[in-house]
Design a protein around this motif. Structure first.
Motif, short mmCIF file in Angstrom:
data_model
loop_
_atom_site.label_atom_id
_atom_site.label_comp_id
_atom_site.label_asym_id
_atom_site.label_seq_id
_atom_site.Cartn_x
_atom_site.Cartn_y
_atom_site.Cartn_z
N ASP A 1 0.82 -1.21 0.00
CA ASP A 1 0.00 0.00 0.00
C ASP A 1 0.86 1.27 0.00
N ARG B 1 -1.49 7.74 -2.06
CA ARG B 1 -2.49 7.74 -3.14
C ARG B 1 -3.76 7.04 -2.67
N THR B 2 -4.87 7.42 -3.29
CA THR B 2 -6.16 6.82 -2.95
C THR B 2 -6.14 5.32 -3.27
N LEU B 3 -6.59 4.53 -2.32
CA LEU B 3 -6.61 3.08 -2.49
C LEU B 3 -7.87 2.67 -3.23
N ARG B 4 -7.71 1.90 -4.29
CA ARG B 4 -8.87 1.41 -5.05
C ARG B 4 -9.28 0.04 -4.49
N TYR C 1 -11.86 1.09 6.38
CA TYR C 1 -10.82 2.04 5.99
C TYR C 1 -11.01 3.41 6.65
N SER C 2 -12.26 3.77 6.97
CA SER C 2 -12.50 5.02 7.70
C SER C 2 -11.85 4.95 9.08
N ARG D 1 -7.97 6.03 6.03
CA ARG D 1 -7.44 5.79 4.68
C ARG D 1 -8.45 6.24 3.62
N ASP D 2 -7.99 7.03 2.66
CA ASP D 2 -8.84 7.45 1.53
C ASP D 2 -8.96 6.29 0.55
N ILE D 3 -10.22 5.98 0.17
CA ILE D 3 -10.43 4.87 -0.77
C ILE D 3 -11.38 5.26 -1.89
N ASP D 4 -11.26 4.55 -2.98
CA ASP D 4 -12.18 4.65 -4.11
C ASP D 4 -12.86 3.29 -4.20
N SER E 1 -8.59 -2.66 -9.58
CA SER E 1 -8.46 -2.24 -8.17
C SER E 1 -7.08 -2.63 -7.64
#
Length: 211
Positions: free
Chosen positions: A107, A111-114, A127-128, A132-135, A152
């Protein structure tokens, strides 16, 4: 019959295991083992009515009162948060909710994790809690394909044996929570049919003690 105990079971192997447990606990309904396409089975003498439902729908039948009690995986209860009572862990259908990804994936927090999953709430909550920022990429089947095809970075999915992951060169990165089948009850049904439900709970507890 309004006084019958209505029980929703998930179709498939899990439902068969649970019915076997209920049968051994003295809540048998012989017609459920007949080879036919019926969905509802009654034992009028015992005051029991069973019906099969899609595993993800059982909690809805119970929440809405079509069933007094039912059996749903912990994953369903966490993801959809139905307004029901969780009465017991039946300790069958054991598996895990996990984050999985390619063997060589690491990881990058910059960068935003897909994340590909059908368990959107579970993934967002997990992830919240980690900041962690996620898509989120919502998929309904063959989740393992997403990281293989570059759609992903990781997936959030149920893992039973891990064989599918291994065969597709994926591995578990994190375990989010353990899953097993839970006995759930409609809140009104639990109040009005408490005696029958409590009897079932006692019999199942006795069964587990002897196993």
């Amino acid at each position: 019959m309004a006084d019958m105990l209505n029980i929703a079971l998930p179709k498939g192997r899990l439902g068969d295991k649970v019915y076997d447990m209920f049968e051994r606990a003295g809540f048998e309904c012989p017609s459920i083992k007949e080879k036919n396409r019926k969905l509802i089975f009654e034992n009028e003498e015992a005051g029991i009515r069973y019906f099969w439902g899609k595993p993800s729908d059982v909690a809805i039948y119970v929440e809405r009162g079509a069933a007094d009690i039912g059996v749903a995986g912990k994953d369903i209860l966490v993801e959809y948060e139905p307004d029901v009572y969780e009465l017991a862990d039946l300790e069958v259908g054991k598996c895990r909710m996990c984050v999985a990804g390619p063997l060589d994936y690491e990881d990058d927090p910059d960068r935003t994790l897909r994340v590909a999953t059908k368990f959107v709430k579970t993934a967002i909550d997990y992830y919240s809690s980690r900041g962690r920022d996620i898509d989120i990429i919502k998929l309904n089947g063959s989740i393992e394909l997403a990281p293989i095809l570059g759609l992903s970075d990781v997936i959030v999915d149920i893992v039973e044996t891990g064989t599918t992951l291994k065969e597709n060169k994926l591995e578990i990165k994190r375990e989010i929570y353990p899953i097993s089948a839970r006995l759930i009850a409609n809140k009104s049904g639990f109040k009005f049919k408490n005696e029958a439900i409590e009897k079932l709970l006692v019999k199942i507890a006795e069964l587990k003690e002897t196993e």
